[in-house]
Design a protein around this motif. Structure first.
Motif, PDB file in Angstrom:
ATOM      1  N   VAL A  49     -69.100 -33.242  92.787  1.00 30.28           N
ATOM      2  CA  VAL A  49     -70.004 -32.808  91.575  1.00 30.28           C
ATOM      3  C   VAL A  49     -70.317 -34.353  90.854  1.00 30.28           C
ATOM      4  O   VAL A  49     -69.678 -34.838  90.407  1.00 30.28           O
ATOM      5  CB  VAL A  49     -69.293 -31.920  90.676  1.00 30.28           C
ATOM      6  CG1 VAL A  49     -70.324 -31.715  89.563  1.00 30.28           C
ATOM      7  CG2 VAL A  49     -68.622 -31.009  91.334  1.00 30.28           C
ATOM      8  N   PRO A  50     -71.670 -34.453  90.973  1.00 32.46           N
ATOM      9  CA  PRO A  50     -72.061 -35.888  90.323  1.00 32.46           C
ATOM     10  C   PRO A  50     -71.917 -35.538  88.811  1.00 32.46           C
ATOM     11  O   PRO A  50     -72.360 -34.492  88.388  1.00 32.46           O
ATOM     12  CB  PRO A  50     -73.648 -36.290  91.060  1.00 32.46           C
ATOM     13  CG  PRO A  50     -73.972 -35.036  91.184  1.00 32.46           C
ATOM     14  CD  PRO A  50     -72.716 -33.777  91.528  1.00 32.46           C
ATOM     15  N   PRO A  51     -71.711 -36.724  88.244  1.00 32.01           N
ATOM     16  CA  PRO A  51     -71.696 -36.533  86.520  1.00 32.01           C
ATOM     17  C   PRO A  51     -73.069 -36.481  85.951  1.00 32.01           C
ATOM     18  O   PRO A  51     -73.435 -37.652  85.085  1.00 32.01           O
ATOM     19  CB  PRO A  51     -71.043 -37.934  86.156  1.00 32.01           C
ATOM     20  CG  PRO A  51     -71.176 -38.932  87.328  1.00 32.01           C
ATOM     21  CD  PRO A  51     -71.573 -38.045  88.554  1.00 32.01           C
ATOM     22  N   ILE A  52     -73.760 -35.534  86.190  1.00 34.54           N
ATOM     23  CA  ILE A  52     -75.308 -35.502  85.623  1.00 34.54           C
ATOM     24  C   ILE A  52     -75.123 -33.826  84.864  1.00 34.54           C
ATOM     25  O   ILE A  52     -74.521 -32.843  85.506  1.00 34.54           O
ATOM     26  CB  ILE A  52     -76.256 -35.247  86.595  1.00 34.54           C
ATOM     27  CG1 ILE A  52     -76.098 -36.670  87.433  1.00 34.54           C
ATOM     28  CG2 ILE A  52     -77.474 -34.676  86.107  1.00 34.54           C
ATOM     29  CD1 ILE A  52     -77.311 -36.683  88.468  1.00 34.54           C
ATOM     30  N   ILE A  53     -75.605 -34.125  83.645  1.00 34.99           N
ATOM     31  CA  ILE A  53     -75.475 -32.569  82.778  1.00 34.99           C
ATOM     32  C   ILE A  53     -76.323 -31.690  83.128  1.00 34.99           C
ATOM     33  O   ILE A  53     -77.501 -32.151  83.103  1.00 34.99           O
ATOM     34  CB  ILE A  53     -75.284 -33.017  81.288  1.00 34.99           C
ATOM     35  CG1 ILE A  53     -74.184 -34.077  80.934  1.00 34.99           C
ATOM     36  CG2 ILE A  53     -75.373 -31.972  80.475  1.00 34.99           C
ATOM     37  CD1 ILE A  53     -74.385 -34.540  79.437  1.00 34.99           C
ATOM     38  N   PRO A  54     -75.815 -30.479  83.527  1.00 33.98           N
ATOM     39  CA  PRO A  54     -76.914 -29.597  84.059  1.00 33.98           C
ATOM     40  C   PRO A  54     -77.776 -29.263  83.126  1.00 33.98           C
ATOM     41  O   PRO A  54     -77.541 -29.229  81.712  1.00 33.98           O
ATOM     42  CB  PRO A  54     -76.113 -28.466  84.490  1.00 33.98           C
ATOM     43  CG  PRO A  54     -74.618 -28.999  84.789  1.00 33.98           C
ATOM     44  CD  PRO A  54     -74.663 -30.042  83.668  1.00 33.98           C
ATOM     45  N   ALA A  55     -79.142 -28.719  83.202  1.00 38.26           N
ATOM     46  CA  ALA A  55     -80.137 -28.390  82.169  1.00 38.26           C
ATOM     47  C   ALA A  55     -79.431 -27.190  81.523  1.00 38.26           C
ATOM     48  O   ALA A  55     -78.637 -26.419  82.103  1.00 38.26           O
ATOM     49  CB  ALA A  55     -81.172 -27.952  82.760  1.00 38.26           C
ATOM     50  N   GLY A  56     -79.762 -27.025  80.252  1.00 35.08           N
ATOM     51  CA  GLY A  56     -78.998 -26.037  79.542  1.00 35.08           C
ATOM     52  C   GLY A  56     -77.773 -26.498  78.935  1.00 35.08           C
ATOM     53  O   GLY A  56     -77.035 -25.458  77.998  1.00 35.08           O
ATOM     54  N   MET A  57     -77.245 -27.247  79.318  1.00 46.76           N
ATOM     55  CA  MET A  57     -75.819 -27.644  78.756  1.00 46.76           C
ATOM     56  C   MET A  57     -75.736 -28.867  78.035  1.00 46.76           C
ATOM     57  O   MET A  57     -76.689 -29.855  78.467  1.00 46.76           O
ATOM     58  CB  MET A  57     -74.693 -27.749  79.802  1.00 46.76           C
ATOM     59  CG  MET A  57     -74.536 -26.473  80.580  1.00 46.76           C
ATOM     60  SD  MET A  57     -73.300 -26.541  82.068  1.00 46.76           S
ATOM     61  CE  MET A  57     -71.643 -26.901  81.392  1.00 46.76           C
ATOM     62  N   ASP A  58     -74.741 -28.915  76.999  1.00 51.54           N
ATOM     63  CA  ASP A  58     -74.794 -30.335  76.221  1.00 51.54           C
ATOM     64  C   ASP A  58     -73.742 -31.287  76.744  1.00 51.54           C
ATOM     65  O   ASP A  58     -73.941 -32.453  76.399  1.00 51.54           O
ATOM     66  CB  ASP A  58     -74.595 -29.865  74.852  1.00 51.54           C
ATOM     67  CG  ASP A  58     -75.537 -29.590  74.106  1.00 51.54           C
ATOM     68  OD1 ASP A  58     -76.965 -29.676  74.625  1.00 51.54           O
ATOM     69  OD2 ASP A  58     -75.721 -28.883  73.157  1.00 51.54           O
ATOM     70  N   THR A  59     -72.675 -30.916  77.354  1.00 50.88           N
ATOM     71  CA  THR A  59     -71.768 -31.660  77.922  1.00 50.88           C
ATOM     72  C   THR A  59     -71.491 -31.372  79.371  1.00 50.88           C
ATOM     73  O   THR A  59     -71.962 -30.460  79.949  1.00 50.88           O
ATOM     74  CB  THR A  59     -70.277 -31.556  77.173  1.00 50.88           C
ATOM     75  OG1 THR A  59     -70.039 -30.107  77.295  1.00 50.88           O
ATOM     76  CG2 THR A  59     -70.512 -31.564  75.828  1.00 50.88           C
ATOM     77  N   LEU A  60     -70.626 -32.464  79.766  1.00 52.04           N
ATOM     78  CA  LEU A  60     -70.672 -32.555  81.318  1.00 52.04           C
ATOM     79  C   LEU A  60     -69.285 -31.418  81.752  1.00 52.04           C
ATOM     80  O   LEU A  60     -68.265 -31.571  81.101  1.00 52.04           O
ATOM     81  CB  LEU A  60     -70.228 -33.870  82.050  1.00 52.04           C
ATOM     82  CG  LEU A  60     -70.502 -34.131  83.254  1.00 52.04           C
ATOM     83  CD1 LEU A  60     -71.838 -33.912  83.760  1.00 52.04           C
ATOM     84  CD2 LEU A  60     -69.789 -35.407  83.709  1.00 52.04           C
ATOM     85  N   PRO A  83     -67.737 -40.564  85.360  1.00 53.05           N
ATOM     86  CA  PRO A  83     -68.931 -41.433  85.593  1.00 53.05           C
ATOM     87  C   PRO A  83     -68.446 -42.953  85.161  1.00 53.05           C
ATOM     88  O   PRO A  83     -69.370 -43.902  85.708  1.00 53.05           O
ATOM     89  CB  PRO A  83     -69.782 -40.994  84.284  1.00 53.05           C
ATOM     90  CG  PRO A  83     -68.859 -40.255  83.383  1.00 53.05           C
ATOM     91  CD  PRO A  83     -67.664 -39.648  84.273  1.00 53.05           C
TER      92      PRO A  83
END
Lengths: 787, 520, 125, 139
Positions: C53-64, C71
């Motif tokens: 799981v790459p450390p990219i915050i999915p759309a619609g979420m505020d945190t990882l 990261p």
């Protein structure tokens, strides 16, 4: 009092100020400028003279200013009988020397520089004898060594002068370091930083387990400076300096700094067995060695130089002898010696200057041509020989008085003293009478009386030796008694007078004089005897000095070849051995190896595949024997790493790694087409095993350490913070990128600076072609910033 | 680009809410200025006539900024600016304490001197291929290293100054240079890479990179072996950087090869960054481990001193001799680190400051001596005393300062170190300090004899170029500093003592990074 | 997981050290490249490993999400990669120039800055 | 390598890569990408063009010297860090503004200009190295 403090400070620095003006004064007024410059020491002399009554009444004058408060170090002076006597000698003789130099160096193109150095030395010497704090003493001590270096090497185009200068610097420099260590020892042992306060802690010092260490270190300083055997050899060589320097530094003042130090320490460190054995022993040996060496010489200056060494030995012997009156004798002899030896040196210089030679064998019958000089020489020699009426006589009487005790030790040193004095008597007469008496001998220059500037000094000093002897009560009241009290550390009265008393001392004096006369009359035979004696002993430390310096240089070359062999392979081998030790020693020493890991069952098949691919790539690089294989293999391990990054959630990293590996391979290919990769890595088997052992040790070290480090708990609060605020505050969903440009943007700023510089550095490497080498000479850039 | 989230956020949990004083910028400004000027110089690389006009005022401004920074630290204690306004330890903090500010200021002074000297020493080709941009970024790296409060960031600045030094080292591309540069580059790269590895391990153990944060935690960590390995790795990495024995090889192999002004910069600055980092890490971050390693450091220090001095004695080439003198100096600083305690560390700091000025001056002097005498080698040099009295006078001062004789600046650190060594009974360390000083006196005394006093040996062809104010002014300026602080050492002595106390007890440093106790 | 990486890193370093102990500058260079990769892997492991799981915050979420990779080491490695690439490029060109100017890639023969058998410094005064 | 095919396909590939590099640069804040990668891609593009059509052609095409471009990038990045001095916040604090351009809200930030600076440095320096090395082939 405040005025007096400021005035004393001014007087301490007047010679230095004059030194800075000297080149200008000489440049402007020629030799007459020395009159102007002499005003500075003369003023200081008068100032110290005005302090005499106070000191004579038993007071000590202190004063000073804050200097380095952080090191508990003040610029403070302490004037008692000892310091003041020295201060008077330094400024008084100094005044005469400045005037004398005006005549001696007249017309010399570097006369200004010479006077500058002389005056600088005077400032240093003055500071030395008045210093109260240890470090100030050391600073001035070294300053005298440095200025002495400049003065001995003044005639720098002659190799002998350069050699003598280096010799003096090395010997006294070594002594200075020893002194520094000794002083810091004193500081550590007592917590005191001032000489004047040492008196309060004296027993503590003597009973300290470090007493002997400190004493030996301090003696190292004193003995080198005062030319005690076996460190004496630099002093005669220092006669390479112009004669004013010999008269001033190497007889009257600087060489007495060691004696000064011993006298200063006598009240707090004296009266111990070590003190009373070491000092008289080395002093006595120096006395005998000095006189024997002096007899052997025919050069006026060298004869005087060796007797100076002998006199210094006598002074050290007396200072450490420990009997009542020995200290008084030392005080008297010190003053007397400064007066007559200063005068005799100046006479020697005068003869040299006017006749062009200072070899006694080539001189004779000058009494008509140089009557004043003759008078001065005679008076000084009589004082040196210790004949009645002269101050030297008083000193000699006191010496015998102090030594004549009847026990074995006293008798031994008494014999030494009588023998030494008799020989000195002979030398004194050889120096003062031989050139003047007898038939006239033709000299390189036509002899005539020297200029006033040059005979004034020696005449005055010689006369002073007579007056001080005649009016001994005055001299004792103001000089001898305060000084002896300071050296003894308790009130002492000197009351010896020039009227001979019937007794043991007088008898010994007569023996001395008779012996001395005998030797003088048979001086040629005595000289031959001395030569034979010295030949029997063999080479002295002077020859040893050359061997020591050359040996040190050779040794350093040999050592440097070992530690800096010039081969990158060795450099890297050492570095990696250290690395392996760094990684492996601590876990073994502390017994904290990582827990044995279990077989990693959670690793997936494709992950294993790429790990193995990376290993294969590594192996292939190791085995690569041609360019293409090397490049491809390097690429394989690089790309495997990139994939591994991707598998473990590092997309950005993986991308970058791919790009970087690609570019690396491309530029490697671009460059490697020109480079030959040697087909095999020529390492003999032993070398191969050795290198492999280092490599494996490093690898194991890294593995163990990483295992240990990752087996502990991990504090990921940094990461949590980034994860939490990356989007809501920093407006970025790619946390890695946000870290790079925002959270840790400064790293990136540095990093792009690296990239930029690399670009330019590569450009410079490729484009700049070395110019044809003319020589190793740094070509100056005359072309400005054009083009 | 995401639009700002509408949900209310507690910014004070992410941001420093305290207003930023303009004066706080002083800790960033010197670094930023150097990078900016480096960038600008890069853009005008082909307009050579502009280089001096940009670089010299820039370096003067650097001196000014670092001077103001020092003044502020002296009067108001350490202060911090955390980049990006992020709460420390999450953002990168730049913290100026007395130690860092002192080093930065003195470094700036010698850089200015070297910059002025370079106006005559560096030819058009050297300028076109980046002398001044290299110099600017070298100073950015040096200043950054002295002022950063983040250990990974420290690594980055190390790399900045390292690559800039590569660039400076190879300007000219002569054979010796390429040979020296190869050794220099490989060994130094190894050193900084070891530093990076140590940072990686540090992160694995502590999970943080902020130095104040590490200092707070290091005392809590009870596992001895990993921390010892870690600190030993730091010592090795920084010792390589500082050229301490036995990882000093790269210095004598390369320092004599570039233009003399480059050697002067290197001799003054680069090794000192290594000892700076060593002290920052070992004294401030891992004091307990420093004690455990003190014997190792002391042995390395003693050997550096003695072998450095002997190496100096063994050389004919004055530049190589100076290289060994640098190593001997590093030994003295390391001795202070090994002794520890306020006195030992203050001696080390004082020595480092003295050494920055004196070593730069020594190389510049050698440049002048070679200009007058027409050679670098003792075999053929001679007669400088007559031909150029002022060069000889400078040599006299600088030589004795190097050997540590009074009344020049070299005396005071030696005294402080000796005192500290004898206080803890390390007599052999004091003996090596003294022995090293003695050998240096002999070596430099011989140089004075042979190159300055001795008449020029017959047959030595001399092409003397005229002296210029650009060459003599920096030398005279540095000599004046050496003499002044030799005579009036109170200010540097006091500041170094305070800096040592601040290093040994970093409460004020930590306080400036975490004014409220910080996030945990 | 960390175990495998630790061992793998050991191999990287061992290989790099062995290559750097060579007399030939080209091999040293290869060693440096591998050394750099080893360091990167080490930093990566130091921040502990998670899969995929790459450390990219999915759309619609505020945190990882907590399962994502750490990261920070990635960011540090990115910096380190670029730096080590820069140094690699520089060293490569330097080696090339060394080969041109010095006529050898054998470091034992590179004795221009520190020549073999230099004469003794003058022993006189 | 100087084949006809390469000469033919190089211009479109270069153009494509340059556009892609800008895309990677701009999306970097939210997706994998950013200034480094973008810069590396662009530099590779120029390197490919250089191999195909010669270094001179590239130098002509980019007008400025690569190192000057890199210098500009560093200048831009550093200035982005210093902008915050006017906002009274520390060095390199990200400042965002959202000016409306033809009715569309465009986010502009110092962190973006910083990343663009990174892009230029990487393009300039890496392309500079590549072109220098390629240039040797023609000596």
């Amino acid at each position: 009092m405040a005025d007096q403090t400021a005035l004393t400070l001014l007087c301490l620095f007047l010679p230095v100020l004059a030194a800075l003006l000297a080149p200008m004064a000489i440049g402007r007024f020629g030799a007459a400028g020395s009159w102007l410059l002499a005003l500075a020491p003369a003023f200081s002399f008068v100032h110290f003279l005005t302090l005499l009554p106070q000191i004579a009444d038993g007071a000590a004058i202190t004063g000073g200013y804050a200097w380095v408060p952080s090191l508990n170090l003040s610029f403070s002076w302490f004037l008692d009988g000892l310091s003041l006597t020295f201060a008077l000698l330094i400024t008084g003789i100094g005044t005469l020397i400045v005037l004398y130099s005006g005549g001696y160096m007249k017309g010399h193109p570097q006369q200004g520089r010479f006077l500058c150095f002389i005056l600088l030395f005077m400032g240093a010497m003055l500071g030395l004898v008045v210093s109260d704090s240890f470090l100030m003493l050391f600073v001035y001590w070294e300053l005298t060594s440095i200025t002495s270096f400049l003065l001995i090497g003044f005639d720098h185009e002659r190799e002998a002068a350069r050699r003598a200068a280096l010799q003096a610097l090395v010997v006294t420099g070594l002594g200075g370091l020893s002194l520094l260590a000794g002083l810091i020892f004193l500081w550590n042992m007592t917590g005191v930083t001032q000489l004047s306060l040492l008196v309060n802690v004296d027993d503590m010092l003597r009973e300290s387990p470090f007493y002997l260490t400190a004493l030996l270190l301090l003696l190292g300083g004193a003995f080198t400076k005062s030319a005690q055997f076996p460190f004496h050899f630099w002093l005669p060589n220092a006669m390479e300096a112009p004669t004013p320097v010999s008269a001033y530094l190497h007889s009257a003042t600087m060489v007495k700094a060691g004696v000064y130090l011993l006298m200063r320490l006598n009240p707090v460190m004296g009266e111990t067995p070590a003190w009373e054995i070491l000092l008289p022993f080395f002093g006595g040996v120096t006395l005998i060695a000095g006189t024997v060496l002096a007899i052997r010489q025919t050069d006026l200056k060298l004869m005087l130089a060796y007797t100076t060494m002998a006199s210094l030995g006598l002074l050290v012997m007396l200072t450490g002898f420990g009997a009542p009156h020995a200290v008084e004798a030392a005080a008297l002899y010190l003053v007397a010696h400064s007066l007559f030896k200063g005068a005799l040196f100046m006479v020697a210089g005068l003869i040299d200057h006017e006749c062009g030679s200072r070899d006694v064998a080539q001189l004779g019958g000058l009494r008509k041509a140089m009557p004043i000089t003759f008078g001065a020489a005679l008076a000084a020699a009589l004082s040196m020989g210790g004949l009645p009426l002269f101050f030297g006589f008083l000193a000699k009487e006191e010496i015998y008085y102090a030594l004549a005790h009847g026990d074995l030790r006293s008798i031994l040193f008494l014999v030494v003293a009588v023998g030494g004095n008799a020989l000195m008597f002979a030398v004194a007469f050889a120096v003062a009478l031989k050139p003047f008496l007898g038939p006239k001998v033709e000299t390189p220059k036509h002899a005539h009386e020297g200029p006033f500037l040059m005979w004034f000094g020696p005449a005055l000093l010689a006369a002073l030796g007579l007056f001080a002897g005649i009016f001994s009560a005055v001299a004792h009241r103001f000089v001898s008694t305060p000084m002896a009290s300071a050296v003894a550390g308790q009130p002492t009265v000197v009351d010896i007078s020039t009227v001979p008393h019937i007794g043991m001392p007088l008898l010994l004096s007569i023996v001395t004089i008779v012996l001395g006369l005998l030797v003088y009359l048979q001086i040629d035979r005595a000289r031959a005897l001395a030569v034979r004696l010295l030949e029997a002993i063999g080479s002295g430390p002077d020859r040893g000095f050359d061997h020591a310096v050359a040996g040190l240089v050779r040794l350093s070359v040999a050592v440097t070849r070992i530690v800096q062999p010039g081969r990158l392979e060795i450099y890297l081998t050492v570095s990696f051995i250290l690395l392996a030790l760094t990684l492996l020693v601590p876990p073994i020493v502390y017994g904290e190896l990582p827990d044995m890991p279990s077989w990693p069952s959670d690793v997936l098949f494709h992950e294993w595949a790429f790990v193995i691919l990376a290993l294969l790539g590594l192996f292939a690089v190791l085995r690569a024997s041609d360019r293409l294989t090397a490049i491809v293999s390097l690429g394989i391990q690089g790309f495997a790493v990139a994939v591994i990054f991707l598998l473990f959630g590092a997309a950005d990293l993986s991308f970058t790694q791919f790009m970087v590996e690609t570019l690396s391979v491309v530029i490697l290919a671009l460059v490697m087409t020109r480079l030959r990769l040697s087909p095999t890595d020529h390492r003999p088997l032993g070398q191969l095993l050795f290198d492999a052992a280092i490599a494996i040790a490093c690898g194991i070290g890294f593995t163990l350490f990483l295992l240990k480090a990752t087996q502990g708990p991990f504090n990921d609060y940094l990461t949590q913070f980034f994860n939490t605020y990356s989007k809501v505050v920093a407006h970025g969903a790619n946390v890695v990128n946000v870290i790079i440009v925002d959270f840790r943007g400064t790293d990136t700023l540095g990093e792009i600076s690296v990239v930029l510089i690399t670009g330019l550095a590569v450009l410079a490497l490729i484009r700049v072609k070395a110019k044809p080498r003319a020589d190793a000479v740094p070509a100056a850039v005359e072309e400005g910033a054009k083009s | 680009m995401a639009a700002p989230t509408t949900a209310p956020i507690d910014l004070s949990a992410a941001y420093l809410m305290a207003p930023t004083a303009l004066a706080d910028w002083l800790v960033i400004a010197p670094i930023g200025l150097m990078i900016l000027l480096g960038a600008v110089l890069m853009m005008v690389r082909h307009r050579l006539h502009l280089h001096g006009w940009i670089a010299i005022p820039g370096l003067a401004a650097l001196v000014l900024l670092d001077g103001m920074l020092l003044w502020r630290v002296v009067h108001h204690g350490p202060f911090t600016m955390t980049a990006g306004r992020w709460l420390p330890p999450f953002g990168i903090s730049f913290t100026a304490d007395l130690f860092g500010a002192l080093m930065a200021f003195v470094a700036a002074v010698v850089a200015l001197a070297a910059g002025i000297y370079a106006l005559r020493d560096i030819d058009a080709s050297g300028r076109r291929y980046g002398f001044f941009p290299f110099l600017m970024l070298l100073m950015a790296g040096v200043t950054g290293a002295f002022l950063t409060g983040d250990i990974f960031n420290l690594y980055v600045w190390f790399e900045v100054l390292l690559i800039s030094s590569f660039g400076l080292l190879i300007l000219g591309s002569e054979r010796e240079q390429v040979d020296g540069a190869l050794k220099y580059a490989i060994l130094n790269l190894l050193g900084t890479t070891l530093f990076l590895i140590a940072v990686g391990y540090l992160y694995a153990i502590f999970g943080t990179l902020n130095m104040a944060d590490i200092a707070r935690q290091a005392g809590d960590y009870h596992g001895t072996a990993p921390l010892m390995t870690l600190t030993a790795l730091f010592v090795l990495a920084f010792a390589m950087k500082a050229a301490a024995f036995p990882v000093n090889f790269w210095l004598p192999a390369s320092y004599h090869t570039p233009r003399i002004v480059v050697s002067a910069l290197f001799g003054g600055l680069l090794t000192k960054v290594g000892v700076y980092a060593l002290m920052r890490v070992m004294v401030m971050l891992f004091p307990l481990q420093r004690e455990d390693l003190s014997l190792v450091i002391a042995v390395s220090a003693a050997l550096s001193m003695v072998l450095g001095a002997l190496g100096a004695l063994a050389q004919s080439d004055l530049r190589r001799m100076a290289g060994f003198a640098v190593i001997a100096g590093i030994g003295n600083v390391m001795a202070g680190v090994a002794i520890g305690g306020p006195t030992g560390v203050s001696g080390a700091i004082l020595y480092a400051l003295h050494s920055i000025v004196t070593m730069t001056a020594l190389y510049l002097l050698i440049g002048e001596a070679a200009r007058v005498g027409g050679s670098w080698s003792l075999q053929t040099l001679g007669g400088i005393y007559r031909k150029a009295p002022w060069v000889a006078a400078s040599a006299f001062v600088i030589f004795f300062a190097t050997a540590g004789l009074p009344p020049f600046s070299g005396l005071w650190p030696k005294i402080v170190l000796l005192k500290a060594a004898l206080d803890i009974g390390a007599w052999w360390l004091s003996a090596s300090i003294l022995f090293s000083a003695f050998i240096l006196t002999l070596a430099l005394g011989r140089v004075f004899l042979l190159a300055f006093w001795r008449p020029q040996p017959a047959g030595a062809a001399v092409t003397v170029t005229t002296g210029t104010v650009e060459r003599s002014a920096p030398l005279v300026g540095l000599v004046a500093i050496i003499v002044f602080f030799g005579l009036f050492p109170e200010l540097p002595v006091r500041l170094s003592q305070e800096a040592a106390i601040g290093l040994a007890d970093p409460t004020a440093y930590i306080q400036s990074v975490f004014p409220t106790g910080g996030a945990e | 997981m960390e175990t495998v990486f630790s061992v793998l890193i050991g191999f990287f370093f061992a290989a790099a050290v062995y290559l750097m102990l060579s007399k030939h500058s080209v091999r040293i260079l290869l060693g440096i490249a591998i050394f750099g990769n080893g360091v990167n892997l080490l930093l990566f492991t130091a921040g502990r490993l998670t899969r995929e799981v790459p450390p990219i915050i999915p759309a619609g979420m505020d945190t990882l999400p907590a399962t994502a990779a750490n990261p920070l080491p990635q960011a540090l490695i990115l910096t380190a990669i670029v730096i080590s690439f820069s140094f690699f490029a520089f060293l490569l060109v330097l080696t090339y120039r060394g080969y041109q100017e010095l006529g050898t890639d054998n470091t034992d023969e590179m004795r221009f800055a520190e020549p073999k058998d230099e004469p003794l410094p003058p022993l006189g005064y | 390598m100087n084949t006809v095919i390469l000469r033919t396909v190089a211009p479109p590939i270069t153009a494509l890569m340059l556009v892609f590099s800008v895309f990677v640069l701009l999306r970097g804040h939210n997706e994998p990408g950013g200034g480094f990668i973008g810069g590396l891609i662009a530099a590779s593009a120029l390197a490919i063009y250089g191999i195909a059509h010669g270094v001179a052609a590239v130098r002509l095409a980019i007008r400025f010297h690569p190192m000057a471009i890199a210098g500009f990038g560093l200048l831009l990045a550093t200035l982005s860090g210093f902008v915050s001095i006017f906002a009274g916040v520390p060095f390199m604090t990200g400042l965002w503004i959202y000016p409306s351009l033809f009715g569309v809200e465009v986010p502009l930030a110092t962190v973006i200009s910083f990343d663009i600076g990174v892009y230029f440095v990487v393009v300039g320096a890496i392309a500079g190295i590549a072109l220098t090395l390629e240039g040797r082939e023609e000596d």
